[in-house]
Every structure is written in C-alpha cells, then in structure tokens.
Design an enzyme around this catalytic site. Structure first.
Site, PDB file in Angstrom:
ATOM      1  N   TRP A   1       0.820  -1.228   0.000  1.00 24.95           N
ATOM      2  CA  TRP A   1       0.000   0.000   0.000  1.00 24.95           C
ATOM      3  C   TRP A   1       0.850   1.273   0.000  1.00 24.95           C
ATOM      4  O   TRP A   1       0.337   2.369  -0.181  1.00 24.95           O
ATOM      5  CB  TRP A   1      -0.917   0.014   1.225  1.00 24.95           C
ATOM      6  N   LYS A   2       2.128   1.126   0.281  1.00 26.89           N
ATOM      7  CA  LYS A   2       2.998   2.316   0.429  1.00 26.89           C
ATOM      8  C   LYS A   2       2.351   3.271   1.445  1.00 26.89           C
ATOM      9  O   LYS A   2       1.709   2.802   2.379  1.00 26.89           O
ATOM     10  CB  LYS A   2       3.246   2.973  -0.933  1.00 26.89           C
TER      11      LYS A   2
ATOM     12  N   SER B   1       3.718  -1.629 -12.033  1.00 31.40           N
ATOM     13  CA  SER B   1       2.519  -1.463 -12.873  1.00 31.40           C
ATOM     14  C   SER B   1       1.837  -2.790 -13.215  1.00 31.40           C
ATOM     15  O   SER B   1       1.259  -2.932 -14.294  1.00 31.40           O
ATOM     16  CB  SER B   1       2.846  -0.670 -14.149  1.00 31.40           C
TER      17      SER B   1
ATOM     18  N   GLU C   1      11.942   2.757  -3.321  1.00 33.61           N
ATOM     19  CA  GLU C   1      11.612   4.076  -2.751  1.00 33.61           C
ATOM     20  C   GLU C   1      12.381   4.318  -1.458  1.00 33.61           C
ATOM     21  O   GLU C   1      12.731   5.452  -1.137  1.00 33.61           O
ATOM     22  CB  GLU C   1      10.088   4.165  -2.541  1.00 33.61           C
TER      23      GLU C   1
HETATM   24  P1  13P Z   1       2.874  -0.069  -8.804  1.00 30.58           P
HETATM   25  O1  13P Z   1       2.153  -1.402  -8.901  1.00 30.58           O
HETATM   26  O2  13P Z   1       1.977   1.044  -8.336  1.00 30.58           O
HETATM   27  O3  13P Z   1       3.639   0.242 -10.032  1.00 30.58           O
HETATM   28  O4  13P Z   1       3.949  -0.221  -7.619  1.00 30.58           O
HETATM   29  C1  13P Z   1       4.790  -1.312  -7.643  1.00 30.58           C
HETATM   30  C2  13P Z   1       5.535  -1.353  -6.377  1.00 30.58           C
HETATM   31  O5  13P Z   1       6.408  -0.525  -6.139  1.00 30.58           O
HETATM   32  C3  13P Z   1       5.181  -2.384  -5.411  1.00 30.58           C
HETATM   33  O6  13P Z   1       6.116  -2.477  -4.393  1.00 30.58           O
END
Ligand code: 13P
Length: 248
Positions: free
Chosen positions: A10-11, A203, A95
């Site tokens: 979920w970040k 993605s 990140e």
């Molecule tokens: P997305 O699926 O939003 O590109 O993010 C991928 C991700 O960084 C999962 O850890």
C-alpha cells in the site's frame, strides 16, 4: 513447489476504511492455489491483525529496522512486527533506497533481523531507467541480490522471497515486457534457489497479471496502485487462481 504469491504494497496510502473494504472483499471467497498478503502502513497493522488473524490472508510491514532495539527514534523492530504476528516484511524497496538512503549493507542487515524474528523478508531489487539504457540491468540486479543472499544460510535462503521491480515500471503504467522480466527472474533464480519465490513488481494490474504469471520464473507479484482497489486486487487474485500453481 513454488506457490504463487500476490502481495499488496500500500505504500503511504490507504486508511482504516480501505482496510475494512479490503477485508470484506477478500473474505467473500476462499483461496486455494494462491498466497495473498497485504502490507499496509505500520499504523494499520494492529487492525490488520484483528481483521485477518484467522483468515487465509497473510499480512506484513513495508520496512523494518536494521537494529534489534534501542535509541532509534521512529524505527520499528522485527521483534515488534512478530508480536503482531506479521508474516512478511518488504525490505529494500527502491523508494526506501532512493528517499531514505538505504544501502545494500543496511538491507542485508534488515533481512537478517527479519529472519531472526521469524518473518519472511520480501527483498526488492531492480534497476532504474538509466541503468537499463546502459545495459546494466543484469549487473545491478545481481549485485543487489548477492549482497543479501551471500550472507544467508541455506535454511534462511529457503525462506526469502525476492521481488524484481524495475524502477522505471513502478507507478508509471509502463510494466516490463513479461518475457524480459522472466529473463531477469531467471538470473535471480541462478543466484538464489530453485525454490525461491520471485515476484514481479511495477505497474502490475488485472490486464497484465496473467501474462506475467505464465512466465516460468515469475511466481507472483508485488502490487502497488492496483492493490489499493479491492475489486481490482480480487480480480487479480481470481486470474491467478485460475492458473496452475507451478511445481518444479
Ligand atoms: P505499482 O504497482 O503502483 O507500479 O507499484 C509497484 C511497487 O512498487 C510495489 O512495491
């Protein structure tokens, strides 16, 4: 045997409301072939435990301290996560490498802490756009993998999950070509174990998940944006369930 695994990262997104919605959506059916895990922000983990503790859905954190305990303001230890019965912890996400200055050495220490506390680390690796253009994908990914794998015992390595997340594919809507990703996964497998689960991230969505999972070395996905929508995440699980568990 490598059971397919779908992990929601979920970040720094979501809410208690979203957690309830996800709970409702996920518990509306049962699961057999696919492992599912949710990694919400730390603050939601106690509620995640309440909601999912007796279910087939696993859960975990998005980071962990490289220290055991002590004066590390704001950090969360692996032992604390295991008190909340977390199954997984994402470690070394790009990140965190980028915004928090995490080095391979710190990431290796975090993996050790997680394993010592009985958690399964999901080690993230991947190259950025420039490195890809320069043809450095293989070297970058292998050095990130080796810096962790080389310090683990075989028994520890058996527990490790690795996620290949090309940075240029994260949050851009430009997923990697599944055949290209599979080649990188194959390299990672050579540097780890035949049984290591290697997830793709970047993605991934309901439209492309099938093609990724059909690749022989792609054992699941680490999903960001698409896993913030309960109906999309469930759709991705359903698609994955329909494909066979890979047995080697
Ligand atoms: P997305 O699926 O939003 O590109 O993010 C991928 C991700 O960084 C999962 O850890």
């Amino acid at each position: 045997m490598r059971k397919t695994l779908l992990v929601a990262n979920w970040k720094m997104n979501g809410s208690l409301d979203l957690l309830s919605q996800m709970h409702e959506a996920l518990l509306a059916k049962s699961y057999s072939g696919v492992g599912i895990a949710i990694c919400p922000p730390f603050i939601f983990l106690p509620q995640t435990q309440n909601l999912f503790k007796d279910s087939q859905i696993a859960y975990g954190a998005q980071d962990v301290s490289d220290q055991d305990n002590g004066a590390y303001t704001g950090q969360i230890s692996a032992k604390m996560l295991s008190q909340l019965a977390c199954d997984y912890v994402i470690i070394g996400h790009s990140e965190r490498r980028q915004y928090c200055g995490e080095t391979d050495k710190i990431i290796a220490a975090k993996c050790q802490r997680a394993l010592d506390a009985g958690l399964v680390p999901i080690l993230c690796v991947g190259e950025n756009a420039t490195q890809k253009q320069n043809g450095e994908t293989e070297a970058i990914v292998l050095s990130q993998v080796r810096s962790v794998v080389d310090s683990l015992t075989t028994e520890q390595l058996e527990k490790l999950v690795i996620a290949y997340e090309p940075i240029w594919a994260i949050g851009t809507g430009l997923a990697a070509n599944p055949l290209d990703a599979n080649k990188v996964h194959e390299l990672i497998r050579k540097a780890s174990l035949q049984t290591t689960r290697i997830l793709y991230g970047g993605s991934a969505n309901a439209e492309n998940i099938r093609e990724f999972l059909m690749q022989p070395n792609i054992d699941g996905a680490l999903i960001g944006g698409a896993a913030l929508k309960p109906e999309v995440f469930v759709q991705m699980i359903n698609i994955s369930e329909a494909l066979c568990t890979k047995v080697y």
